[in-house]
Design a protein around this motif. Structure first.
Motif, PDB file in Angstrom:
ATOM      1  N   VAL A   1      -6.825  -6.565  -9.529  1.00 41.04           N
ATOM      2  CA  VAL A   1      -6.601  -6.030  -7.994  1.00 41.04           C
ATOM      3  C   VAL A   1      -7.269  -7.555  -7.622  1.00 41.04           C
ATOM      4  O   VAL A   1      -7.477  -8.248  -6.182  1.00 41.04           O
ATOM      5  N   HIS A   2      -8.896  -7.615  -8.172  1.00 43.47           N
ATOM      6  CA  HIS A   2      -9.817  -8.021  -6.679  1.00 43.47           C
ATOM      7  C   HIS A   2      -9.964 -10.406  -7.583  1.00 43.47           C
ATOM      8  O   HIS A   2      -9.401 -10.845  -6.753  1.00 43.47           O
TER       9      HIS A   2
ATOM     10  N   LEU B   1      -1.602  -7.857  -0.512  1.00 39.55           N
ATOM     11  CA  LEU B   1      -2.187  -6.467  -1.867  1.00 39.55           C
ATOM     12  C   LEU B   1      -1.151  -5.025  -0.773  1.00 39.55           C
ATOM     13  O   LEU B   1      -1.489  -4.739   0.490  1.00 39.55           O
ATOM     14  N   ASP B   2      -0.608  -3.989  -0.773  1.00 41.71           N
ATOM     15  CA  ASP B   2      -0.630  -2.658  -1.073  1.00 41.71           C
ATOM     16  C   ASP B   2      -0.625  -1.680  -1.223  1.00 41.71           C
ATOM     17  O   ASP B   2      -0.322  -1.387  -2.528  1.00 41.71           O
ATOM     18  N   ILE B   3      -1.397  -1.179  -0.860  1.00 38.62           N
ATOM     19  CA  ILE B   3      -1.879   0.302  -1.945  1.00 38.62           C
ATOM     20  C   ILE B   3      -1.071   2.004  -1.639  1.00 38.62           C
ATOM     21  O   ILE B   3      -1.168   2.121  -0.260  1.00 38.62           O
ATOM     22  N   ILE B   4      -1.001   2.292  -2.695  1.00 42.05           N
ATOM     23  CA  ILE B   4       0.118   3.487  -2.248  1.00 42.05           C
ATOM     24  C   ILE B   4      -0.673   4.419  -2.994  1.00 42.05           C
ATOM     25  O   ILE B   4      -1.128   4.427  -4.053  1.00 42.05           O
TER      26      ILE B   4
ATOM     27  N   PHE C   1     -15.403  -5.436  -7.469  1.00 39.72           N
ATOM     28  CA  PHE C   1     -14.525  -6.494  -5.960  1.00 39.72           C
ATOM     29  C   PHE C   1     -16.253  -7.556  -5.496  1.00 39.72           C
ATOM     30  O   PHE C   1     -16.092  -7.612  -4.711  1.00 39.72           O
ATOM     31  N   GLY C   2     -17.204  -8.008  -7.075  1.00 38.92           N
ATOM     32  CA  GLY C   2     -17.312  -8.966  -6.570  1.00 38.92           C
ATOM     33  C   GLY C   2     -19.112  -8.061  -6.254  1.00 38.92           C
ATOM     34  O   GLY C   2     -20.257  -9.082  -6.160  1.00 38.92           O
TER      35      GLY C   2
END
Length: 490
Positions: free
Chosen positions: A176-177, A268-271, A405-406
């Motif tokens: 994702v990142h 980005l779509d988080i379900i 995520f960094g």
């Protein structure tokens, strides 16, 4: 055909194979196998050693540095297995996979029929995938474990417009990142992201970084991930469950950063709190895959990344079965020895069956693979030389250093209140886009911590957890940024 008949057939076939004789035998070319080999090279350089690896590329550790006594960060590199012979001139490398082990007569047989007689053996075969059940029906459902599977993923990213990511561990989070220029639908069964490593508060901290409109407070873009490894929900393995090559290093996702689909949307779509119900493939639709979720929603996409975990790779034959843990791994004691004498195991294939220290627990990570393998090597050397060995201090406290995520993320002890029930309190300090600090206390004593960002609190937290100092007199000031509290405890 039962295992006894299979084993007898292998013995007959092995009569025609090449025979090697060695004091130490290590199976596996991942971080556990290589660490075991490197440690044995230091402890017992004059003795013979054989390493069995399915790939000519193996994983080794470099740039090891310590934030505290037990908090370690390092890089994992992919290197030629032959390079290990420079540090251990008595090392013989067999490029093959393990087929069977005869523990009574102390020899192993590889898939190509090579017979290796040993004094002590260490099994470091790692894990095999627990992909979603629909993975066998479509080549568009991908798993990621080795270099080849990453290359396949890269090709999909070049032309893909939309992907579904299933899973909630480190691999899913890194995808994702790191990926750009493609629509992403992240399907997780929990109610917050990255639940393997963090709590809901830290998840919210990270999600705020997704929503930022400016880059003023962005963390450095080229921080190297310090994942040792991957956890039960992290390691995604290729679709072939018989694959025996070593898993990726912690920086694998850097391979994705240069792959950008300029025609795709960044979205980005988080379900949350849902899983995959079915996947259907079509030839004449805009998107070839139709993914149905258990919440009733349907998602159309180009491909699916399955990141739902691993199981111990014990896919070979035995003359006598060692004891297995509830997770299927080879049960090992505090010296990494299985229930069969002179058979040791380390890494993802092993189940830590000893009585754990109060602030340590097993989580299948590269950090623990390295620790367990070094302990196994010490125990193998002690067995060979008839010496006494004590368990390493690193097993006194769970620690893990990674990047999500960094941001640098350090986990210590019972960082999510593991095993504490409801009888504990939490202290939080957070600065948006900069740091997130969480302390877990019970009876006024620190039991665990999550440190996100450059907090420089690792050594203090380690000391407070190990020494169990009563922090009640400090109250909430223990996390007051205006008080340099670590001066009291370093």
């Amino acid at each position: 055909m039962n295992q006894t008949k299979q084993f007898n057939i292998l013995l007959l076939m092995a009569d025609k194979g090449i025979t090697l004789d060695t004091t130490y035998l290590v199976i596996g070319g991942g971080i556990a196998g290589v660490t075991c080999v490197e440690t044995l090279a230091i402890l017992h350089p004059e003795e013979t050693l054989v390493m069995v690896t399915a790939s000519s590329l193996v994983k080794n550790v470099s740039n090891v540095s310590f934030f505290a006594k037990t908090v370690v960060k390092f890089d994992v590199n992919e290197t030629e297995a032959s390079s290990l012979q420079r540090i251990h001139p008595n090392l013989n490398i067999v490029y093959d996979s393990l087929q069977s082990v005869n523990t009574k007569n102390k020899f192993a047989i590889t898939s190509n029929g090579t017979v290796i007689k040993y004094g002590v053996i260490c099994i470091c075969t790692g894990g095999i995938p627990k992909l979603i059940s629909e993975s066998s029906k479509s080549k568009r459902v991908l798993g990621i474990r080795d270099t080849e599977s990453v290359q396949e993923f890269q090709e999909k990213l070049k032309t893909g417009r939309k992907m579904v990511i299933v899973g909630n561990g480190g691999i899913a989070s890194e995808i994702v990142h790191a990926t750009r220029g493609i629509q992403k639908v992240w399907v997780i069964r929990d109610d917050y992201i990255s639940s393997t490593f963090i709590d809901p508060g830290a998840a919210e901290f990270f999600q705020n970084t997704f929503r930022r409109k400016t880059s003023e407070a962005d963390p450095p873009k080229h921080i190297i991930s310090r994942r040792h490894v991957f956890s039960e929900e992290d390691t995604v393995v290729a679709l072939n469950k018989d694959l025996k090559s070593a898993a990726l290093g912690p920086d694998w996702f850097r391979k994705l950063e240069d792959i950008k689909n300029e025609t795709g949307e960044q979205e980005l779509d988080i379900i949350y709190k849902t899983e995959i119900e079915s996947i259907n493939e079509f030839q004449d639709k805009e998107y070839p895959l139709q993914v149905k979720l258990t919440n009733g929603r349907t998602v159309l996409c180009d491909f699916v990344i399955s990141a739902t975990g691993v199981e111990p790779a014990v896919n070979f034959l035995w003359d006598q079965q060692p004891t297995h843990g509830p997770d299927g791994g080879l049960a090992v004691n505090e010296f990494q020895e299985t229930s069969v004498r002179d058979v040791f195991a380390a890494g993802d294939v092993a189940h830590a069956a000893w009585t754990h220290a109060p602030h340590w627990f097993q989580l299948r990570l590269w950090t623990q693979a390295r620790q367990m393998a070094a302990m196994a090597a010490k125990s193998m050397h002690a067995r060979t030389t008839n010496q006494e060995v004590l368990q390493d201090f690193c097993f006194e406290l769970f620690t893990h250093c990674t990047t999500l995520f960094g941001y640098r993320v350090v986990l210590l002890g019972k960082y999510n209140g593991q095993g504490l029930g409801t009888d504990y309190e939490i202290l939080l300090r957070t600065t948006p886009c900069l740091e997130y600090v969480k302390f877990v206390l019970q009876n006024g004593r620190l039991q665990g911590a999550i440190l996100v960002g450059e907090t420089d609190l690792e050594e203090m937290c380690e000391n407070l957890i190990l020494d169990q100092i009563d922090l009640s007199p400090f109250g909430d000031d223990i996390l007051n940024p205006d008080i340099d509290i670590d001066d009291y405890f370093d």
